[in-house]
Design an enzyme around this catalytic site. Structure first.
Site, PDB file in Angstrom:
ATOM      1  N   ILE A 102       0.831  -1.200   0.000  1.00 27.24           N
ATOM      2  CA  ILE A 102       0.000   0.000   0.000  1.00 27.24           C
ATOM      3  C   ILE A 102       0.869   1.255   0.000  1.00 27.24           C
ATOM      4  CG2 ILE A 102      -0.207  -0.129   2.530  1.00 27.24           C
ATOM      5  CD1 ILE A 102      -3.073   1.048   2.210  1.00 27.24           C
ATOM      6  N   CYS A 103       0.317   2.324  -0.548  1.00 26.22           N
ATOM      7  CA  CYS A 103       0.914   3.658  -0.534  1.00 26.22           C
ATOM      8  C   CYS A 103       2.153   3.693  -1.442  1.00 26.22           C
ATOM      9  CB  CYS A 103       1.224   4.079   0.898  1.00 26.22           C
ATOM     10  SG  CYS A 103       1.651   5.817   1.116  1.00 26.22           S
ATOM     11  N   ALA A 104       3.315   3.946  -0.884  1.00 29.20           N
ATOM     12  CA  ALA A 104       4.554   3.954  -1.664  1.00 29.20           C
ATOM     13  C   ALA A 104       5.107   2.547  -1.863  1.00 29.20           C
ATOM     14  CB  ALA A 104       5.601   4.831  -0.984  1.00 29.20           C
TER      15      ALA A 104
END
Length: 183
Positions: A102-104
């Protein structure tokens, strides 16, 4: 019972790591937090200290059905620089086990060559690091045994998608209702 490991690296996004642990445990999934830092104490990106369940070097990954990589900085960079994390995600992908980020952190999957020809999503600005992926902008992208998500605000959706993947859609929807998840 399914078993999932959530990697914790110095500078991980606390909500992305701990919400996944919480939701999956509520679903009856065995979850272990795994420090890659050589110590069980790991400090998140917002200076929240967390004590992991186990150290990376003490884990028998054959017992696991999947792993989750939370985002955050410098947590994502620490995950990507860890040889063991890269070895684990490559072997899990090859074995058809779940690899979620998730995210980066989907950038770690891209750099490991796991997203070739797959739909994937990430935090805005990291799209160019999803090497070989068909970048989409949905909250969550599922492509075979790879699940990716955009960021802190999509964490519950991400965790429920992992729940559905490991159990079934009905269980995930039942849990969403119990936690009053409004989407």
């Amino acid at each position: 019972m399914k078993k999932i490991g959530v990697f914790l690296a110095e500078g991980f996004e606390e909500i992305e790591g701990l919400t996944v642990v919480d939701i999956l445990r509520r679903a009856g999934i065995d979850v272990e937090t795994i420090s890659i830092m050589g110590t069980k104490e790991v400090c998140g990106s917002h200076k929240i200290q967390v004590i992991a369940d186990v150290l990376y070097e003490d884990v028998n990954f054959e017992e696991f059905d999947g792993v989750v990589l939370p985002g955050g900085l410098p947590g994502t960079n620490n995950l990507g620089a860890h040889a063991g994390v890269n070895e684990t995600i490559r072997s899990f992908h090859a074995e058809g086990k779940l690899v979620a980020a998730i995210c980066a952190a989907p950038s770690v999957l891209g750099q490991a060559g796991l997203l070739e020809g797959k739909k994937a999503t990430c935090y805005p600005g990291f799209e160019d690091k999803l090497t070989g992926a068909e970048v989409i902008y949905d909250e969550v992208a599922e492509a075979g045994n790879i699940i990716t998500s955009r960021g802190m605000g999509t964490t519950i959706h991400f965790a429920l998608r992992i729940t559905a993947y490991l159990t079934n859609e009905d269980k995930a929807q039942e849990l969403a209702k119990k936690i009053i998840y409004c989407q």
